[in-house]
Scaffold this motif. Structure first.
Motif, mmCIF file in Angstrom:
data_model
loop_
_atom_site.group_PDB
_atom_site.id
_atom_site.type_symbol
_atom_site.label_atom_id
_atom_site.label_comp_id
_atom_site.label_asym_id
_atom_site.label_seq_id
_atom_site.Cartn_x
_atom_site.Cartn_y
_atom_site.Cartn_z
ATOM 1 N N ASP A 29 -40.352 -39.781 -0.218
ATOM 2 C CA ASP A 29 -39.191 -38.593 0.524
ATOM 3 C C ASP A 29 -39.274 -38.149 1.626
ATOM 4 O OD1 ASP A 29 -38.776 -37.974 -2.569
ATOM 5 O OD2 ASP A 29 -40.184 -36.455 -2.032
ATOM 6 N N TRP A 30 -41.065 -37.986 2.230
ATOM 7 C CA TRP A 30 -40.542 -38.593 3.568
ATOM 8 C C TRP A 30 -40.014 -39.621 4.777
ATOM 9 C CZ3 TRP A 30 -41.999 -41.347 7.901
ATOM 10 C CH2 TRP A 30 -42.796 -40.638 9.355
ATOM 11 N N LEU A 31 -39.619 -40.260 3.905
ATOM 12 C CA LEU A 31 -39.338 -41.617 4.922
ATOM 13 C C LEU A 31 -37.469 -40.617 5.060
ATOM 14 C CD1 LEU A 31 -39.618 -45.009 3.289
ATOM 15 C CD2 LEU A 31 -40.100 -44.150 5.753
ATOM 16 N N TYR A 32 -36.774 -40.082 3.911
ATOM 17 C CA TYR A 32 -35.498 -39.523 3.840
ATOM 18 C C TYR A 32 -35.717 -38.907 4.304
ATOM 19 C CZ TYR A 32 -31.535 -38.017 1.130
ATOM 20 O OH TYR A 32 -30.423 -36.919 0.183
ATOM 21 N N THR A 33 -36.357 -37.427 4.477
ATOM 22 C CA THR A 33 -36.457 -36.902 5.474
ATOM 23 C C THR A 33 -36.363 -37.115 7.056
ATOM 24 O OG1 THR A 33 -37.428 -35.091 3.506
ATOM 25 C CG2 THR A 33 -37.580 -34.236 5.994
ATOM 26 N N TYR A 34 -37.401 -38.031 7.162
ATOM 27 C CA TYR A 34 -38.059 -38.371 8.451
ATOM 28 C C TYR A 34 -36.273 -39.144 9.144
ATOM 29 C CZ TYR A 34 -39.309 -41.808 12.196
ATOM 30 O OH TYR A 34 -38.564 -43.077 13.263
ATOM 31 N N LEU A 35 -35.696 -40.073 8.609
ATOM 32 C CA LEU A 35 -34.039 -40.629 8.728
ATOM 33 C C LEU A 35 -32.925 -40.034 9.360
ATOM 34 C CD1 LEU A 35 -34.487 -43.991 6.615
ATOM 35 C CD2 LEU A 35 -34.486 -43.815 8.982
ATOM 36 N N ARG A 36 -33.083 -38.155 8.585
ATOM 37 C CA ARG A 36 -32.455 -37.151 8.380
ATOM 38 C C ARG A 36 -32.788 -36.390 9.941
ATOM 39 N NH1 ARG A 36 -33.045 -35.607 3.718
ATOM 40 N NH2 ARG A 36 -31.246 -33.725 3.797
ATOM 41 N N GLY A 37 -33.715 -36.776 10.412
ATOM 42 C CA GLY A 37 -34.442 -35.325 11.177
ATOM 43 C C GLY A 37 -34.552 -35.817 12.360
ATOM 44 N N PHE A 38 -33.609 -36.175 12.492
ATOM 45 C CA PHE A 38 -33.731 -36.838 14.682
ATOM 46 C C PHE A 38 -32.570 -35.261 14.951
ATOM 47 C CE2 PHE A 38 -34.800 -40.934 13.498
ATOM 48 C CZ PHE A 38 -36.069 -41.429 14.157
ATOM 49 N N TYR A 39 -33.071 -34.868 16.538
ATOM 50 C CA TYR A 39 -32.543 -34.101 17.167
ATOM 51 C C TYR A 39 -32.405 -34.635 18.644
ATOM 52 C CZ TYR A 39 -36.709 -32.108 18.283
ATOM 53 O OH TYR A 39 -37.663 -31.223 18.152
ATOM 54 N N ARG A 40 -31.643 -34.773 19.716
ATOM 55 C CA ARG A 40 -31.556 -34.648 21.145
ATOM 56 C C ARG A 40 -32.551 -34.111 21.954
ATOM 57 N NH1 ARG A 40 -30.171 -38.567 23.415
ATOM 58 N NH2 ARG A 40 -27.630 -39.589 22.704
ATOM 59 N N ASP A 41 -33.442 -34.225 22.085
ATOM 60 C CA ASP A 41 -34.887 -33.719 22.964
ATOM 61 C C ASP A 41 -35.133 -34.581 24.521
ATOM 62 O OD1 ASP A 41 -37.504 -32.820 24.108
ATOM 63 O OD2 ASP A 41 -38.231 -33.224 22.244
ATOM 64 N N ASP A 42 -34.219 -34.766 25.318
ATOM 65 C CA ASP A 42 -34.404 -34.639 26.245
ATOM 66 C C ASP A 42 -35.915 -35.144 27.242
ATOM 67 O OD1 ASP A 42 -31.840 -35.097 27.052
ATOM 68 O OD2 ASP A 42 -31.656 -33.222 27.306
ATOM 69 N N VAL B 279 -19.524 -40.712 10.438
ATOM 70 C CA VAL B 279 -19.102 -40.782 9.125
ATOM 71 C C VAL B 279 -19.826 -39.628 8.938
ATOM 72 C CG1 VAL B 279 -20.039 -43.163 8.057
ATOM 73 C CG2 VAL B 279 -21.607 -41.350 7.898
ATOM 74 N N SER B 280 -18.970 -38.741 7.961
ATOM 75 C CA SER B 280 -19.431 -36.918 7.936
ATOM 76 C C SER B 280 -21.126 -37.521 7.503
ATOM 77 C CB SER B 280 -18.985 -36.895 6.414
ATOM 78 O OG SER B 280 -19.169 -36.778 4.899
ATOM 79 N N LEU B 281 -21.850 -35.532 6.529
ATOM 80 C CA LEU B 281 -22.887 -35.295 7.329
ATOM 81 C C LEU B 281 -23.129 -36.189 5.523
ATOM 82 C CD1 LEU B 281 -23.754 -32.532 8.543
ATOM 83 C CD2 LEU B 281 -24.278 -34.568 9.596
ATOM 84 N N ALA B 282 -22.519 -35.705 3.908
ATOM 85 C CA ALA B 282 -22.806 -36.084 3.185
ATOM 86 C C ALA B 282 -23.182 -37.502 3.021
ATOM 87 C CB ALA B 282 -21.934 -35.359 2.149
ATOM 88 N N GLU B 283 -21.750 -38.721 3.791
ATOM 89 C CA GLU B 283 -21.654 -39.870 3.823
ATOM 90 C C GLU B 283 -22.961 -40.557 4.309
ATOM 91 O OE1 GLU B 283 -16.881 -40.649 3.650
ATOM 92 O OE2 GLU B 283 -18.382 -40.202 5.394
ATOM 93 N N TYR B 284 -23.898 -39.925 5.058
ATOM 94 C CA TYR B 284 -24.614 -40.459 6.027
ATOM 95 C C TYR B 284 -25.971 -39.980 4.647
ATOM 96 C CZ TYR B 284 -28.637 -40.776 9.418
ATOM 97 O OH TYR B 284 -29.788 -41.173 10.365
ATOM 98 N N ASP B 285 -25.781 -38.994 4.406
ATOM 99 C CA ASP B 285 -27.101 -39.035 3.515
ATOM 100 C C ASP B 285 -27.058 -39.780 2.454
ATOM 101 O OD1 ASP B 285 -28.383 -36.819 4.490
ATOM 102 O OD2 ASP B 285 -27.312 -35.304 3.628
ATOM 103 N N ALA B 286 -26.213 -39.757 2.112
ATOM 104 C CA ALA B 286 -25.653 -41.345 0.560
ATOM 105 C C ALA B 286 -25.938 -42.383 1.419
ATOM 106 C CB ALA B 286 -24.516 -41.226 0.244
ATOM 107 N N ILE B 287 -26.106 -43.050 2.560
ATOM 108 C CA ILE B 287 -26.577 -44.596 3.343
ATOM 109 C C ILE B 287 -28.111 -44.033 3.362
ATOM 110 C CG2 ILE B 287 -26.326 -45.611 5.312
ATOM 111 C CD1 ILE B 287 -23.460 -44.420 5.961
ATOM 112 N N VAL B 288 -28.504 -43.653 3.637
ATOM 113 C CA VAL B 288 -29.845 -43.045 3.973
ATOM 114 C C VAL B 288 -30.462 -43.034 2.598
ATOM 115 C CG1 VAL B 288 -32.253 -41.789 5.116
ATOM 116 C CG2 VAL B 288 -30.278 -41.956 6.289
ATOM 117 N N GLY B 289 -29.964 -42.201 1.446
ATOM 118 C CA GLY B 289 -31.096 -42.564 0.513
ATOM 119 C C GLY B 289 -31.012 -44.050 0.035
ATOM 120 N N ASP B 290 -29.791 -44.643 0.112
ATOM 121 C CA ASP B 290 -29.711 -46.238 -0.158
ATOM 122 C C ASP B 290 -30.982 -46.967 0.417
ATOM 123 O OD1 ASP B 290 -27.558 -46.060 -1.897
ATOM 124 O OD2 ASP B 290 -25.903 -46.323 -0.968
ATOM 125 N N LEU B 291 -30.374 -46.832 1.780
ATOM 126 C CA LEU B 291 -32.258 -47.665 3.015
ATOM 127 C C LEU B 291 -33.200 -47.461 1.881
ATOM 128 C CD1 LEU B 291 -32.450 -48.760 5.269
ATOM 129 C CD2 LEU B 291 -32.473 -47.210 6.945
#
Length: 241
Positions: free
Chosen positions: A120-133, A184-196
């Protein structure tokens, strides 16, 4: 003796205090299914293409990918970019010194990262990146604040920016908004991260499916044996008064 008691108390209490005082982060449920070989194969492909450039998996051999339904030829043709033989370990060419110089810290080995961090940590982490200058890499993360790792999957997900809300005197991140779409769409990205993440969980213990199946068989055997042993005991002791 008093010192020993105090030491044992601190040993037990310290993790509880650290957990209670640490920041609370909501973790999304990872779609882990180790029986889904197609998902594991897709996750292995993503791992080799995006993660294995910096992170190694020194406890994993390419040949073990046959356990998720891949042939040796498929492994050689599609996944072995940093090795010559299937029996080799999943290592990277980057040295620890280079990793520390480029990222501020040596990228960790990912062999058992799912057991260390949790799926769960990895799944949330890989979807939790955001821009920070303000960060050297230009990226930050909602789960791992001030993370040194750049967002290697940003071309897929796109660029997210934080939306803040006020809590008392502080501004906290309420959610992430997509500022620039990825490939890819956000849903597709979530699926990619889920597989990873599914693959990372499997890689942490490739034999866990067989272990659990064997455990079920042993428990069934013990249950049947208990019934037989119970009635056998009654038969042996029926004439003893």
């Amino acid at each position: 003796m008093k010192r020993v008691k105090n030491f044992l108390f601190l040993l037990v209490a310290a993790p509880v205090v650290a957990f209670a005082s640490g920041p609370s982060v909501h973790l999304d449920k990872a779609p882990v299914n180790l029986s889904d070989h197609e998902s594991l194969q897709r996750g292995a492909r993503t791992f080799v293409n995006y993660c294995l450039n910096c992170h190694g998996a020194a406890s994993m051999r390419y040949v073990r990918l046959q356990d998720i339904g891949l042939t040796e030829d498929q492994i050689k043709e599609n996944l072995m970019f940093a090795a010559e033989k299937p029996g080799e370990l999943m290592k990277v060419g980057m040295t620890k010194a280079d990793g520390a110089a480029w990222f501020g810290a040596t990228p960790p080995d990912l062999s058992v990262i799912a057991r260390s961090r949790s799926a769960d940590w990895l799944y949330t982490y890989l979807r939790g990146f955001y821009r920070d200058d303000t960060r050297p890499s230009g990226w930050n993360n909602t789960v791992f604040d001030k993370v040194g790792m750049p967002h290697v999957l940003w071309t897929l997900q796109g660029e997210q920016v934080p939306v803040y809300k006020k809590e008392g005197e502080h501004q906290v991140i309420e959610r992430l908004a997509l500022a620039k779409p990825g490939s890819v769409s956000l849903a597709e990205y979530d699926a990619i991260v889920g597989d990873l993440v599914n693959y990372l969980v499997w890689m942490g213990e490739p034999a866990q499916v067989q272990r659990k199946q064997l455990g079920v068989i042993v428990l069934i055997f013990l249950a049947v044996f208990f019934v037989v042993a119970y009635y056998l005991k009654k038969e042996f002791w029926k004439d003893v008064h």
